[in-house]
Write a protein that holds these residues in place. Structure first.
Motif, PDB file in Angstrom:
ATOM      1  N   LYS A   1       4.222   0.042  -9.550  1.00  0.00           N
ATOM      2  CA  LYS A   1       5.590  -0.447  -9.354  1.00  0.00           C
ATOM      3  C   LYS A   1       6.557   0.240 -10.302  1.00  0.00           C
ATOM      4  O   LYS A   1       7.704   0.541  -9.939  1.00  0.00           O
ATOM      5  CB  LYS A   1       5.622  -1.960  -9.557  1.00  0.00           C
ATOM      6  CG  LYS A   1       4.952  -2.755  -8.447  1.00  0.00           C
ATOM      7  CD  LYS A   1       4.988  -4.257  -8.737  1.00  0.00           C
ATOM      8  CE  LYS A   1       4.285  -5.035  -7.631  1.00  0.00           C
ATOM      9  NZ  LYS A   1       4.274  -6.493  -7.924  1.00  0.00           N
TER      10      LYS A   1
ATOM     11  N   THR B   1      -5.349  -0.245  -3.251  1.00  0.00           N
ATOM     12  CA  THR B   1      -6.124  -1.330  -2.659  1.00  0.00           C
ATOM     13  C   THR B   1      -7.356  -0.830  -1.922  1.00  0.00           C
ATOM     14  O   THR B   1      -8.482  -1.256  -2.210  1.00  0.00           O
ATOM     15  CB  THR B   1      -5.247  -2.150  -1.703  1.00  0.00           C
ATOM     16  OG1 THR B   1      -4.086  -2.615  -2.388  1.00  0.00           O
ATOM     17  CG2 THR B   1      -6.024  -3.339  -1.165  1.00  0.00           C
TER      18      THR B   1
ATOM     19  N   MET C   1       0.869   1.664  -2.334  1.00  0.00           N
ATOM     20  CA  MET C   1      -0.079   0.955  -3.196  1.00  0.00           C
ATOM     21  C   MET C   1      -1.331   0.549  -2.424  1.00  0.00           C
ATOM     22  O   MET C   1      -2.444   0.605  -2.953  1.00  0.00           O
ATOM     23  CB  MET C   1       0.589  -0.272  -3.819  1.00  0.00           C
ATOM     24  CG  MET C   1       1.590   0.063  -4.913  1.00  0.00           C
ATOM     25  SD  MET C   1       2.181  -1.391  -5.818  1.00  0.00           S
ATOM     26  CE  MET C   1       3.245  -2.139  -4.576  1.00  0.00           C
ATOM     27  N   MET C   2      -1.140   0.152  -1.169  1.00  0.00           N
ATOM     28  CA  MET C   2      -2.297  -0.221  -0.368  1.00  0.00           C
ATOM     29  C   MET C   2      -3.182   0.998  -0.111  1.00  0.00           C
ATOM     30  O   MET C   2      -4.410   0.918  -0.214  1.00  0.00           O
ATOM     31  CB  MET C   2      -1.855  -0.833   0.952  1.00  0.00           C
ATOM     32  CG  MET C   2      -3.004  -1.232   1.867  1.00  0.00           C
ATOM     33  SD  MET C   2      -2.446  -2.049   3.374  1.00  0.00           S
ATOM     34  CE  MET C   2      -4.012  -2.303   4.214  1.00  0.00           C
TER      35      MET C   2
ATOM     36  N   SER D   1       5.807   2.285  -3.057  1.00  0.00           N
ATOM     37  CA  SER D   1       6.037   1.277  -2.023  1.00  0.00           C
ATOM     38  C   SER D   1       4.767   0.461  -1.801  1.00  0.00           C
ATOM     39  O   SER D   1       3.669   0.821  -2.273  1.00  0.00           O
ATOM     40  CB  SER D   1       6.450   1.950  -0.715  1.00  0.00           C
ATOM     41  OG  SER D   1       5.399   2.780  -0.231  1.00  0.00           O
ATOM     42  N   SER D   2       4.895  -0.635  -1.040  1.00  0.00           N
ATOM     43  CA  SER D   2       3.731  -1.478  -0.751  1.00  0.00           C
ATOM     44  C   SER D   2       2.673  -0.707   0.023  1.00  0.00           C
ATOM     45  O   SER D   2       1.472  -0.842  -0.226  1.00  0.00           O
ATOM     46  CB  SER D   2       4.170  -2.721   0.037  1.00  0.00           C
ATOM     47  OG  SER D   2       5.071  -3.495  -0.700  1.00  0.00           O
ATOM     48  N   TRP D   3       3.128   0.089   0.992  1.00  0.00           N
ATOM     49  CA  TRP D   3       2.182   0.894   1.769  1.00  0.00           C
ATOM     50  C   TRP D   3       1.456   1.902   0.883  1.00  0.00           C
ATOM     51  O   TRP D   3       0.255   2.103   1.019  1.00  0.00           O
ATOM     52  CB  TRP D   3       2.912   1.609   2.902  1.00  0.00           C
ATOM     53  CG  TRP D   3       2.096   2.682   3.557  1.00  0.00           C
ATOM     54  CD1 TRP D   3       2.273   4.027   3.469  1.00  0.00           C
ATOM     55  CD2 TRP D   3       0.924   2.488   4.359  1.00  0.00           C
ATOM     56  NE1 TRP D   3       1.311   4.693   4.173  1.00  0.00           N
ATOM     57  CE2 TRP D   3       0.464   3.771   4.739  1.00  0.00           C
ATOM     58  CE3 TRP D   3       0.237   1.358   4.802  1.00  0.00           C
ATOM     59  CZ2 TRP D   3      -0.649   3.957   5.539  1.00  0.00           C
ATOM     60  CZ3 TRP D   3      -0.879   1.549   5.599  1.00  0.00           C
ATOM     61  CH2 TRP D   3      -1.316   2.818   5.964  1.00  0.00           C
TER      62      TRP D   3
ATOM     63  N   TYR E   1      -1.371  -2.143 -10.063  1.00  0.00           N
ATOM     64  CA  TYR E   1      -0.181  -2.388  -9.256  1.00  0.00           C
ATOM     65  C   TYR E   1       1.081  -2.389 -10.125  1.00  0.00           C
ATOM     66  O   TYR E   1       2.141  -1.909  -9.698  1.00  0.00           O
ATOM     67  CB  TYR E   1      -0.308  -3.712  -8.518  1.00  0.00           C
ATOM     68  CG  TYR E   1      -1.439  -3.728  -7.521  1.00  0.00           C
ATOM     69  CD1 TYR E   1      -1.301  -3.138  -6.272  1.00  0.00           C
ATOM     70  CD2 TYR E   1      -2.660  -4.316  -7.830  1.00  0.00           C
ATOM     71  CE1 TYR E   1      -2.335  -3.148  -5.350  1.00  0.00           C
ATOM     72  CE2 TYR E   1      -3.702  -4.325  -6.919  1.00  0.00           C
ATOM     73  CZ  TYR E   1      -3.537  -3.739  -5.687  1.00  0.00           C
ATOM     74  OH  TYR E   1      -4.569  -3.736  -4.780  1.00  0.00           O
TER      75      TYR E   1
ATOM     76  N   ARG F   1      -1.941 -13.062  -1.407  1.00  0.00           N
ATOM     77  CA  ARG F   1      -0.575 -13.160  -1.904  1.00  0.00           C
ATOM     78  C   ARG F   1      -0.300 -14.555  -2.478  1.00  0.00           C
ATOM     79  O   ARG F   1      -0.999 -15.517  -2.179  1.00  0.00           O
ATOM     80  CB  ARG F   1       0.424 -12.846  -0.788  1.00  0.00           C
ATOM     81  CG  ARG F   1       0.402 -11.388  -0.348  1.00  0.00           C
ATOM     82  CD  ARG F   1       1.372 -11.169   0.791  1.00  0.00           C
ATOM     83  NE  ARG F   1       1.474  -9.767   1.135  1.00  0.00           N
ATOM     84  CZ  ARG F   1       2.335  -8.917   0.576  1.00  0.00           C
ATOM     85  NH1 ARG F   1       3.165  -9.363  -0.366  1.00  0.00           N
ATOM     86  NH2 ARG F   1       2.383  -7.647   0.943  1.00  0.00           N
TER      87      ARG F   1
END
Length: 303
Positions: A204, A218, A213-214, A209-211, A200, A115
């Protein structure tokens, strides 16, 4: 007719050039491969073959010619040896304690450091620095931390963790996790930095959400390195030796004696080299099985 002959000659010339090129490539490849094969044959394949030969004998280390062939007797004794099964259980217990935190912890550290935060270079240095220490330094350092007057018993209680049947193996696992996180951290950090940012950005725009995307970007994009570190971490943990040898010497009451430590003591304390070779080959086959199983479940779809 003359034109056809010229085309034929050109074709033959091309084949000759291709053949020469292939020969040169083969010679170049052999030139680079032969030194490695010689070294591997001397220090890897040779000892492997000798160990297998020893495992079928009551091996006399001082006079190998006097060694007696006993067939599978060492393996039969091994399967009925409670000390071997105790060492195997201790090793599996250590693997269960150490492998998940190493993998999950290194992944979280890699994602966190990736990050846009201040002092990323300092965090990378701090997280990687334990890995430059030798196992002897790590063992001695954590032996002091877990001793009766150390930091861990002072804040968490329990007395000397390394003399406790219940706490000795968790103590070794904690020291190992602290030490081994760094290697996986660097690999996963490099893998995360190779994931394209456009994926990413597109996620977006879709409101992910971040979860999400992970889970969907990721982890799939980092699958190859993740499979690699899972297999390597399992293999390294099954071969643990230095930490219990330095921190507990297999105690208390053999509660931290792992397979490799048991092999070492059998060979160099008990002088049972043939039996120790059999233990080593059982461990070798176990590592192959663990690696194949890990790859089957985690890496079969990896390209």
């Amino acid at each position: 007719m003359a034109q056809a002959n010229q085309q034929s000659d050109a074709s033959d010339s091309g084949l000759v050039d291709l053949s020469k090129s292939s020969t040169r490539e083969w010679i170049a490849g052999a030139t680079f491969a032969i030194p490695y094969l010689l070294i591997a044959g001397t220090f890897l394949f040779g000892p492997l073959a000798l160990a297998l030969y020893m495992s079928f004998h009551d091996w006399n280390a001082l006079e190998p010619a006097q060694s007696q062939f006993i067939g599978l007797e060492n393996y039969r004794i091994l399967l009925s040896d409670p000390d071997f099964w105790n060492a195997l259980w201790n090793t599996v217990y250590f693997v269960a304690l150490s492998v998940p935190p190493i993998i999950v912890g290194s992944l979280l550290l890699a994602l966190g450091v990736n990050r846009d935060v201040r002092g990323k270079w300092l965090l990378r240095t701090v997280f990687f620095s334990p890995y430059v220490l030798t196992v002897a330094v790590v063992g001695l350092l954590w032996s002091e931390i877990f001793s009766a007057s150390g930091l861990i018993p002072y804040y968490l209680g329990g007395g000397n963790w390394l003399t406790s049947h219940e706490l000795a193996m968790p103590a070794i696992a904690i020291a190992t996790v602290w030490w081994q996180l760094a290697f996986n951290f660097i690999i996963l950090l490099a893998a995360r930095q190779n994931v394209p940012d456009r994926l990413y950005e597109a996620a977006k725009l879709d409101g992910a959400s971040s979860w999400r995307m992970m889970r969907d970007i990721t982890v799939p994009q980092m699958k190859n390195p993740l499979v690699f570190i899972v297999i390597v971490t399992f293999v390294n943990s099954f071969q643990v030796f230095g930490q219990p040898y330095i921190m507990t010497d297999g105690g208390p009451s053999f509660s931290t004696t792992t397979i490799v430590l048991y092999l070492y003591e059998t060979a160099f304390t008990g002088r049972q080299f043939g039996y120790a070779a059999a233990v080593g080959y059982v461990l070798f086959m176990l590592l192959i099985a663990v690696s194949a199983t890990s790859y089957y479940f985690l890496g079969r779809d990896t390209q």
